[in-house]
Write an enzyme that holds these catalytic residues in place. Structure first.
Site, PDB file in Angstrom:
ATOM      1  CD  GLU A   1      -3.095 -11.847 -10.679  1.00 43.69           C
ATOM      2  OE1 GLU A   1      -3.803 -11.191 -11.582  1.00 43.69           O
ATOM      3  OE2 GLU A   1      -2.239 -11.621  -9.858  1.00 43.69           O
TER       4      GLU A   1
ATOM      5  CB  CYS B   1      -7.740  -3.756  -5.471  1.00 45.28           C
ATOM      6  SG  CYS B   1      -9.409  -4.327  -5.432  1.00 45.28           S
ATOM      7  CG  HIS B   2      -5.959  -9.735  -6.796  1.00 43.91           C
ATOM      8  ND1 HIS B   2      -6.798  -8.872  -7.954  1.00 43.91           N
ATOM      9  CD2 HIS B   2      -5.024 -10.616  -7.439  1.00 43.91           C
ATOM     10  CE1 HIS B   2      -6.124  -9.672  -9.079  1.00 43.91           C
ATOM     11  NE2 HIS B   2      -5.256 -10.274  -8.541  1.00 43.91           N
TER      12      HIS B   2
ATOM     13  CE1 TYR C   1      -4.226  -1.943   0.278  1.00 43.03           C
ATOM     14  CE2 TYR C   1      -2.937  -3.131   1.560  1.00 43.03           C
ATOM     15  CZ  TYR C   1      -4.135  -3.193   1.149  1.00 43.03           C
ATOM     16  OH  TYR C   1      -4.830  -3.888   0.745  1.00 43.03           O
TER      17      TYR C   1
ATOM     18  CG  ASN D   1     -11.389  -2.010  -7.883  1.00 39.86           C
ATOM     19  OD1 ASN D   1     -11.938  -1.710  -8.967  1.00 39.86           O
ATOM     20  ND2 ASN D   1     -10.741  -3.107  -7.877  1.00 39.86           N
TER      21      ASN D   1
END
Length: 193
Positions: free
Chosen positions: A157, A130-131, A99, A122
């Protein structure tokens, strides 16, 4: 009018809501009813219609998580939120930032909490990833759709199981556009070469 549909994936349901201008919401959840009820509480969501044709769009968004597609977006937020969301879209799949790093990227290094709030607000999960933002101590931190989903998305991912499917891409359903209304086209960053 907002049209919506859901598609089941490894993270639960992908819920997509589309206005005449473009994709307004991509949410994750357990049941369609819970997601539709949440949408009904949103400002400007008075006319809702289920449109099963949008299931292919929800599926495409999930399948292309590592290689996002360009879609017209009906993105609503403050100028600061939009700046944070643009920065989020530049984070490469399979990687994370803190962050604090994200706050620095938007030119507000002391606004870490405001950045976290922008991530929580979001409206386009998966399209605005945002993950991919974690705490400075290495822990996952919060996620609007739950820590377990955040972990699953990051692992998904990292394993490269989101590579684009073979075959032809599914186009955005252009019947959503009404003549005389400008389509907001948010450009996605090019993949790193």
């Amino acid at each position: 009018m907002l049209r919506y549909a859901t598609w089941r994936c490894a993270a639960g349901l992908v819920f997509v809501a589309v206005s005449a201008r473009g994709v307004r919401h991509v949410w994750l959840g357990r049941t369609a009813r819970e997601l539709v009820d949440t949408l009904r509480r949103e400002p400007g969501a008075c006319c809702l219609r289920c449109d099963p044709r949008l299931r292919t769009l929800a599926q495409l968004i999930w399948q292309r998580l590592r290689h996002p597609v360009r879609l017209p977006l009906d993105l609503r937020g403050t100028p600061f939120q939009r700046r944070v969301w643009r920065a989020l879209r530049r984070i490469r799949p399979g990687t994370t930032v803190t962050y604090a790093e994200l706050a620095g990227r938007v030119g507000r290094p002391s606004a870490v909490r405001a950045v976290a709030r922008a991530c929580a607000a979001n409206p386009l999960a998966l399209l605005i990833p945002c993950h991919r933002v974690v705490r400075s101590d290495g822990k996952l931190g919060g996620y609007r759709w739950g820590a377990a989903r955040k972990r699953l998305l990051l692992e998904f991912e990292a394993r490269r199981r989101c590579d684009p499917p073979s075959g032809h891409p599914v186009p955005f359903p252009h019947h959503a556009h009404q003549p005389g209304r400008q389509v907001l086209q948010e450009r996605l960053p090019r993949r790193a070469r």
